[in-house]
Design an enzyme around this catalytic site. Structure first.
Site, PDB file in Angstrom:
ATOM      1  NE  ARG A   1      21.486 -13.168  -6.160  1.00  0.00           N
ATOM      2  CZ  ARG A   1      21.164 -14.308  -5.574  1.00  0.00           C
ATOM      3  NH1 ARG A   1      22.101 -15.176  -5.236  1.00  0.00           N
ATOM      4  NH2 ARG A   1      19.892 -14.597  -5.318  1.00  0.00           N
TER       5      ARG A   1
ATOM      6  CD  GLU B   1      15.095 -12.685  -3.577  1.00  0.00           C
ATOM      7  OE1 GLU B   1      14.491 -12.388  -2.515  1.00  0.00           O
ATOM      8  OE2 GLU B   1      14.910 -12.079  -4.634  1.00  0.00           O
TER       9      GLU B   1
ATOM     10  CG  HIS C   1      21.646  -8.505  -6.071  1.00  0.00           C
ATOM     11  ND1 HIS C   1      21.581  -9.039  -7.346  1.00  0.00           N
ATOM     12  CD2 HIS C   1      20.822  -9.252  -5.306  1.00  0.00           C
ATOM     13  CE1 HIS C   1      20.750 -10.072  -7.343  1.00  0.00           C
ATOM     14  NE2 HIS C   1      20.281 -10.220  -6.117  1.00  0.00           N
TER      15      HIS C   1
ATOM     16  CG  HIS D   1      18.998 -10.759  -2.151  1.00  0.00           C
ATOM     17  ND1 HIS D   1      19.858 -11.275  -3.096  1.00  0.00           N
ATOM     18  CD2 HIS D   1      19.648 -10.857  -0.970  1.00  0.00           C
ATOM     19  CE1 HIS D   1      20.957 -11.691  -2.504  1.00  0.00           C
ATOM     20  NE2 HIS D   1      20.861 -11.451  -1.214  1.00  0.00           N
TER      21      HIS D   1
END
Lengths: 235, 254
Positions: free
Chosen positions: A62, A89, A11, A165
């Site tokens: 995100r 992440e 992202h 991520h």
């Protein structure tokens, strides 16, 4: 002989990326630049004629927002999107919320690089006194999810996009490309750039990963991520 | 005492609504107004503190994007979303793409009136010659549908007949497990669910036009029977207008 195509996407910029702070499991949305990155990525994929059958994301906004923007740009909003915490992440423990450059000044660039990029060094753990502890744990890992959920989709011949991520994508790359624990430290994924993997019937890469789009732009994006670890004096 | 709460939301204005064209399975996007409606609906849910465990929508972008705006507003983008063609808008067959005037010119006012008033008379089929045949009937998203399932036109009865199995087999079990459900869909697929929940007659459901972009809340008992009429969420003005519009529908006969 390539049988399958798999796309990974890291992202784009969130508010804390801009401030060079470890965001990790804090659930931030994309900044305006991050929105643009996602949109541009979708546009590129559309121009190159790619069609997805299924999309996997983490449960951090995100990465989901990125997937939605990509699908919108491609006119493929109808494609199923499956979300899992296992693609989140990496959890940066007590470093969450702290500025990378400041950390580099305080602990040295080497130490910060080790925390960010090494395979098995854990940062200091988060505890209940940490300013972001509540936010993360009051809100309502990777390879089992990959094997049980993503692999069956690929083997059905579906074109898969994983919108996730930096570190969850790196972990997947390490597995698919057989990158060693030492060499993974040298792998950096730029944001907002789709990564195309072509896999054989055993799901091993048959050729080097391809980062799609303007190559100069891509090199600049990689450098931008690496430079976050450079020491800057605190203001 | 409500055992369950269910929230429905009908998407707002699409680019084709603006042009007053029969949209159906054509994948028109939301207009700027439609996007605002979705954001407003999301804000209403945020103000009322709603949380969801699972969401359902169609495979048409105007409903999906409405849901996305809502999930973004309430900060629940991570909630699982299931998409199904069974929640699509009614398929308007050969009328897809025509505006009101063109339709009347092509088929005559009397025929149009019959279609509008009828529960079970479908419009003409969308045949291979139709402008949108390729882009709709041959779209990859319907690749798994059997020949029997893929419509070339639908009456309201047909729409409801293919929506209800999804409600019964996929959505109801989730509600009964205690999952809080949000459904973002279209006027006619939502009519199917409302008709079923409230046990409405064919005449009654045809009179009902659900307001757009406004969250519609049902409190249900453990047998999924509504405890009262549907409630609307929003600021006082918006809710009042929506309630009055719905009340007036039963009376006006055009």
């Amino acid at each position: 002989m390539s049988r399958y195509k798999l796309f990974l996407l890291r992202h784009g910029e969130g508010a804390w990326n801009k401030e060079n702070r470890f965001c990790s499991w804090v659930d931030q949305k994309l900044s305006d630049d991050g929105v643009k990155e996602a949109h541009d990525c979708g546009k590129l994929l559309r121009e190159q004629g790619y069609k997805f059958d299924i999309v996997f994301t983490s449960i951090l906004s995100r990465s989901i927002q990125t997937a939605w923007l990509v699908l919108e740009a491609m006119g493929q909003e109808w494609v199923p999107v499956v979300k899992s915490w296992r693609l989140n992440e990496r959890h940066y423990g007590a470093l969450i919320g702290l500025n990378r450059a400041e950390m580099a000044s305080v602990h040295g660039e080497e130490k910060v690089k080790l925390w960010r990029r090494s395979y098995d060094v854990t940062p200091p753990p988060i505890d209940v006194d940490h300013p972001y502890f509540r936010e993360i744990y009051n809100d309502r890992r990777l390879l089992p999810y990959w094997n049980n959920t993503v692999v069956p989709e690929i083997k059905e011949g579906r074109t898969v996009l994983i919108s996730a991520h930096g570190n969850s994508c790196r972990a997947l790359l390490k597995h698919l490309e057989g990158i060693s624990n030492e060499d993974i430290a040298g792998v950096t994924l730029p944001t907002g750039i789709p990564v195309l993997l072509e896999l054989d019937e055993n799901l091993r890469s048959v050729k080097p990963r391809q980062l799609l789009g303007d190559q100069a732009k891509i090199q600049a994006a990689i450098k931008k991520v690496e430079d976050q670890g450079k020491a800057k004096p605190s203001v | 005492m409500a055992a369950y709460k269910l929230v429905l939301i009908r998407h707002g204005e699409s680019c084709w609504n603006q042009e007053n064209r029969f949209c159906g399975w054509f994948d028109a996007d939301l207009s700027k107004t439609g996007e605002q409606e979705a954001k407003r609906g999301g804000q209403a849910l945020k103000d009322a503190g709603y949380e969801f465990d699972v969401c359902y929508t169609s495979v048409l972008k105007r409903a999906i994007r409405t849901l996305w705006f809502v999930l973004d507003s309430i900060d629940q983008m991570w909630v699982p979303v299931h998409r199904s063609w069974r929640l699509n808008e009614r398929h308007y067959g050969g009328l897809t793409g025509l505006n009101k005037a063109e339709t009347a010119a092509k088929h005559g006012e009397a025929q149009v009136k019959i279609w509008r008033r009828s529960f079970d008379i479908p419009p003409p089929s969308m045949d291979e010659e139709h402008d949108f045949y390729q882009s709709i009937s041959k779209d990859r998203r319907y690749g798994d549908l059997t020949e029997d399932q893929l419509p070339s036109c639908e009456s309201l009865k047909d729409t409801i007949a293919r929506a209800l199995p999804y409600w019964n087999e996929e959505i109801v079990p989730q509600i009964k497990e205690g999952k809080r459900v949000l459904i973002a869909a279209h006027g006619n697929s939502l009519r199917g669910i409302v008709k079923h929940l409230e046990g409405m007659s064919e005449e009654a459901i045809m009179e009902l036009n659900l307001p757009t972009g406004i969250p519609i809340v049902y409190e249900l008992d453990k047998n999924l029977k509504p405890l009262g009429p549907m409630q609307f969420l929003g600021d006082e003005e918006t809710v009042k207008k929506a309630m009055e519009a719905v009340a007036a529908q039963g009376k006006a006969k055009k």
